[in-house]
Motif scaffolding. Structure first.
Motif, PDB file in Angstrom:
ATOM      1  N   SER A 169      70.362  62.190  45.526  1.00  0.00           N
ATOM      2  CA  SER A 169      69.007  61.704  44.847  1.00  0.00           C
ATOM      3  C   SER A 169      67.872  62.345  45.428  1.00  0.00           C
ATOM      4  N   GLY A 170      67.841  62.907  46.712  1.00  0.00           N
ATOM      5  CA  GLY A 170      66.480  63.273  47.071  1.00  0.00           C
ATOM      6  C   GLY A 170      65.678  62.597  47.638  1.00  0.00           C
ATOM      7  N   VAL A 171      66.108  61.130  47.989  1.00  0.00           N
ATOM      8  CA  VAL A 171      65.257  59.784  48.289  1.00  0.00           C
ATOM      9  C   VAL A 171      65.751  60.065  49.803  1.00  0.00           C
ATOM     10  N   ASN A 172      64.380  59.762  50.736  1.00  0.00           N
ATOM     11  CA  ASN A 172      64.475  59.785  52.141  1.00  0.00           C
ATOM     12  C   ASN A 172      63.880  58.406  52.331  1.00  0.00           C
ATOM     13  N   GLY A 222      76.286  67.073  38.695  1.00  0.00           N
ATOM     14  CA  GLY A 222      77.531  68.147  38.797  1.00  0.00           C
ATOM     15  C   GLY A 222      78.076  68.179  40.357  1.00  0.00           C
ATOM     16  N   ILE A 223      77.623  67.573  41.080  1.00  0.00           N
ATOM     17  CA  ILE A 223      78.024  67.578  42.332  1.00  0.00           C
ATOM     18  C   ILE A 223      79.185  66.761  42.648  1.00  0.00           C
ATOM     19  N   ALA A 224      80.358  67.289  43.404  1.00  0.00           N
ATOM     20  CA  ALA A 224      81.489  66.697  43.781  1.00  0.00           C
ATOM     21  C   ALA A 224      81.124  65.608  44.711  1.00  0.00           C
ATOM     22  N   VAL A 225      81.096  64.461  44.515  1.00  0.00           N
ATOM     23  CA  VAL A 225      80.363  63.826  45.678  1.00  0.00           C
ATOM     24  C   VAL A 225      81.409  63.442  46.760  1.00  0.00           C
ATOM     25  N   LYS A 226      82.829  63.321  46.351  1.00  0.00           N
ATOM     26  CA  LYS A 226      83.645  63.212  47.388  1.00  0.00           C
ATOM     27  C   LYS A 226      83.990  64.171  48.139  1.00  0.00           C
ATOM     28  N   ARG A 227      83.545  65.324  47.849  1.00  0.00           N
ATOM     29  CA  ARG A 227      83.635  66.509  48.736  1.00  0.00           C
ATOM     30  C   ARG A 227      82.619  66.797  49.418  1.00  0.00           C
ATOM     31  N   LEU A 228      81.530  65.945  49.326  1.00  0.00           N
ATOM     32  CA  LEU A 228      80.549  66.274  50.156  1.00  0.00           C
ATOM     33  C   LEU A 228      80.880  66.050  51.851  1.00  0.00           C
ATOM     34  N   PRO A 229      80.315  66.672  52.581  1.00  0.00           N
ATOM     35  CA  PRO A 229      80.734  66.272  54.115  1.00  0.00           C
ATOM     36  C   PRO A 229      80.318  64.751  54.598  1.00  0.00           C
ATOM     37  N   LYS A 230      80.888  64.191  55.253  1.00  0.00           N
ATOM     38  CA  LYS A 230      80.652  62.965  55.813  1.00  0.00           C
ATOM     39  C   LYS A 230      79.416  62.794  56.331  1.00  0.00           C
ATOM     40  N   VAL A 231      78.691  61.447  55.842  1.00  0.00           N
ATOM     41  CA  VAL A 231      77.336  61.328  56.382  1.00  0.00           C
ATOM     42  C   VAL A 231      77.318  60.695  57.548  1.00  0.00           C
ATOM     43  N   ARG A 232      76.899  61.078  58.883  1.00  0.00           N
ATOM     44  CA  ARG A 232      76.987  60.451  60.031  1.00  0.00           C
ATOM     45  C   ARG A 232      75.500  60.087  60.323  1.00  0.00           C
ATOM     46  N   GLN A 233      75.199  58.665  60.518  1.00  0.00           N
ATOM     47  CA  GLN A 233      73.953  58.114  60.835  1.00  0.00           C
ATOM     48  C   GLN A 233      73.835  57.358  62.062  1.00  0.00           C
ATOM     49  N   ASP A 234      72.714  57.473  62.576  1.00  0.00           N
ATOM     50  CA  ASP A 234      72.171  56.761  63.828  1.00  0.00           C
ATOM     51  C   ASP A 234      71.569  55.208  63.591  1.00  0.00           C
ATOM     52  N   PHE A 235      72.220  54.380  63.942  1.00  0.00           N
ATOM     53  CA  PHE A 235      71.588  53.140  63.838  1.00  0.00           C
ATOM     54  C   PHE A 235      70.802  52.414  64.826  1.00  0.00           C
ATOM     55  N   THR A 236      69.751  51.768  64.710  1.00  0.00           N
ATOM     56  CA  THR A 236      68.971  50.911  65.718  1.00  0.00           C
ATOM     57  C   THR A 236      68.951  49.463  65.421  1.00  0.00           C
ATOM     58  N   THR A 237      68.751  48.969  66.379  1.00  0.00           N
ATOM     59  CA  THR A 237      68.346  47.345  65.931  1.00  0.00           C
ATOM     60  C   THR A 237      67.223  47.082  65.101  1.00  0.00           C
ATOM     61  N   ALA A 238      67.096  46.345  63.827  1.00  0.00           N
ATOM     62  CA  ALA A 238      65.828  46.064  63.099  1.00  0.00           C
ATOM     63  C   ALA A 238      65.005  45.052  63.688  1.00  0.00           C
ATOM     64  N   ASP A 239      63.654  45.645  63.546  1.00  0.00           N
ATOM     65  CA  ASP A 239      62.576  44.484  63.890  1.00  0.00           C
ATOM     66  C   ASP A 239      62.085  43.780  62.656  1.00  0.00           C
ATOM     67  N   GLY A 240      61.641  42.569  63.006  1.00  0.00           N
ATOM     68  CA  GLY A 240      60.837  41.742  62.057  1.00  0.00           C
ATOM     69  C   GLY A 240      61.487  40.398  62.029  1.00  0.00           C
ATOM     70  N   VAL A 256      61.832  60.242  39.941  1.00  0.00           N
ATOM     71  CA  VAL A 256      62.633  59.760  41.063  1.00  0.00           C
ATOM     72  C   VAL A 256      64.136  59.518  40.613  1.00  0.00           C
ATOM     73  N   ASN A 257      64.956  59.685  41.619  1.00  0.00           N
ATOM     74  CA  ASN A 257      66.366  59.205  41.224  1.00  0.00           C
ATOM     75  C   ASN A 257      66.907  58.013  41.813  1.00  0.00           C
ATOM     76  N   ALA A 258      66.237  56.883  41.603  1.00  0.00           N
ATOM     77  CA  ALA A 258      66.683  55.508  42.373  1.00  0.00           C
ATOM     78  C   ALA A 258      68.155  55.120  41.898  1.00  0.00           C
ATOM     79  N   ASP A 259      68.379  55.352  40.625  1.00  0.00           N
ATOM     80  CA  ASP A 259      69.953  55.011  40.314  1.00  0.00           C
ATOM     81  C   ASP A 259      70.902  55.564  41.394  1.00  0.00           C
ATOM     82  N   SER A 260      70.739  56.954  41.638  1.00  0.00           N
ATOM     83  CA  SER A 260      71.598  57.724  42.333  1.00  0.00           C
ATOM     84  C   SER A 260      71.293  57.395  43.858  1.00  0.00           C
ATOM     85  N   TRP A 261      70.328  57.115  44.022  1.00  0.00           N
ATOM     86  CA  TRP A 261      70.185  56.741  45.609  1.00  0.00           C
ATOM     87  C   TRP A 261      70.866  55.344  45.996  1.00  0.00           C
ATOM     88  N   LEU A 262      70.792  54.380  44.995  1.00  0.00           N
ATOM     89  CA  LEU A 262      71.598  53.228  45.105  1.00  0.00           C
ATOM     90  C   LEU A 262      72.866  53.194  44.796  1.00  0.00           C
TER      91      LEU A 262
END
Length: 415
Positions: A130-133, A93-111, A216-222
């Motif tokens: 989703s509640g996934v971290n 029931g969450i209005a996803v388009k109305r959620l605040p923007k997600v601002r993320q910090d990115f780093t160079t991946a290793d491996g 788990v809410n894997a569908d909503s996560w993806l």
């Protein structure tokens, strides 16, 4: 020490050498009572065998990106903070388009492979719906930072690994970004943003990319949290026109299921050696009950759809390992749904990276055409097999895998 890091690999190599040299030097020089000498020699043999097995495991794991870290290997990782009942559409029931923007910090991946072709970046995303971290890896096409493209929005492909599998696999084992970089520069393939989110969310089980209240809410996560993060942080085209999803093995099942279930979120899906019924992966949470199996079976979802979804599906596989699943979906498809099925011979590589890695070029040329990227010169270079169409209702091995009557014993996947 990282499970997939170079220091751990070198450590296992050194230990394996030491385990070989020590018996050669000390075997006949042991002193003391006979039981003590026998015990010492047994310990040397066990140490040698243990280091050899460990080294082989590390090499195989690094080659195939099966386990990303120690928590994944030991079955102690849990990336689910909560799993509320989010309803049929996965939004709660969450209005996803109305959620605040997600601002993320990115780093160079290793491996392995993560710094090639311009480098892959990574962020830790807390899914608001989703509640996934968990972590999400992103690779940007070569045009992204060019001045001529500064106002352009780019199409996106979500990349899903098999089970067990690391989110890094498409960049490490599959080398997708390394293969696609020259094709994007030459204009043969559209400049896609590649996004690889973690799919191994719970210890010891495959989520089946499903929403299961309380687990788990894997569908909503993806299909909700990850796309929102990408569009909030990068110049990405909106869904569904600019979004596709691709996977191999268990990730192939997820890719098709997500596209069929959410044509408002994805325009195309690629499946390599996939299956329709979730029980195709015996450790899938989505195969727990008949209701869950039906709700996450793309064959049944497509058959029950009130209106054929506007999606394009590409499915490839060997006989008994993905091909029949594709034929079954093709038999159901009605415009505007389109299905492309490619038969692969047994000699092509089996259920391994050797089969999937060479298909990257072909599937991205197909995606370029299907997603309307007319500025690129994409060509569908796939060649359909000449084998007869086998009767099937969509399972990767048996007709029952689509109808929902297969047993777990009959659904064992290839190693």
């Amino acid at each position: 020490m990282s499970l997939t890091g170079t220091p751990f690999l070198y450590t296992t190599i050194v230990l394996a050498v030491v385990a070989l040299v020590v018996p050669l030097l000390l075997w006949s020089r042991m002193r003391g009572p006979r039981p003590l000498r026998a015990a010492a020699r047994v310990l040397m043999l066990l140490f040698a065998q243990g280091t050899a097995v460990t080294l082989v495991f590390v090499l195989v794991n690094n080659q195939n990106n099966l386990y990303d870290n120690w928590a994944d290997l030991l079955g102690t990782g849990n990336h689910v903070q909560q799993a509320a009942d989010l309803g049929r559409d996965g939004t709660g029931g969450i209005a996803v388009k109305r959620l605040p923007k997600v601002r993320q910090d990115f780093t160079t991946a290793d491996g392995p492979g993560m710094r090639a072709a311009g480098g892959v970046r990574v962020t830790q995303l807390k899914g608001r719906v989703s509640g996934v971290n968990a972590e999400v890896y992103v690779w940007l096409p070569p045009q992204y930072d060019e001045p001529a493209y500064r106002h352009k929005k780019f199409p996106v492909v979500e990349l899903l690994p098999g089970y067990p599998g690391s989110a890094k696999a498409w960049f490490g084992s599959m080398k997708a970004h390394e293969q696609l970089l020259p094709l994007m520069r030459s204009g043969e393939v559209a400049p896609f943003i590649l996004v690889a989110p973690r799919t191994n969310l719970l210890a010891g089980v495959d989520t089946g990319c499903a929403n299961i209240p309380g687990q788990v809410n894997a569908d909503s996560w993806l299909s909700i949290d990850v796309p929102k993060m990408v569009t909030d942080n990068f110049r990405a085209q909106p869904a569904p026109r600019g979004w596709a999803v691709a996977g191999y093995s268990a990730g192939a099942h997820c890719a098709v299921k997500l596209a069929v279930a959410h044509p408002d979120r994805y325009r195309a899906a690629v499946s390599m050696s996939g299956y329709n019924d979730p029980i195709g992966e015996r450790n899938s949470l989505a195969a727990q009950t008949p209701a869950l199996r039906a709700a996450n079976n793309p064959y049944l979802l497509l058959r029950k759809a009130a209106v054929p979804p506007r999606i394009a599906l590409y499915l490839s596989g060997e006989s008994g390992d993905g091909y029949q699943a594709g034929v079954a979906l093709e038999s159901l498809a009605k415009a505007p749904t389109t299905v492309r099925v490619v038969f692969l011979p047994r000699s092509a590589g089996g259920h391994t990276m050797a089969l999937w890695r060479p298909q990257v070029d072909t599937v991205f040329r197909w995606l370029t055409l299907q997603m309307g990227q007319s500025h690129a010169q994409g060509q569908d270079t796939s060649v359909a097999g000449s084998t007869p169409r086998e009767p099937s209702t969509g399972g990767s091995r048996h007709a029952a895998l689509a109808s929902g009557t297969a047993s777990r014993a009959a659904a064992v996947r290839k190693p």
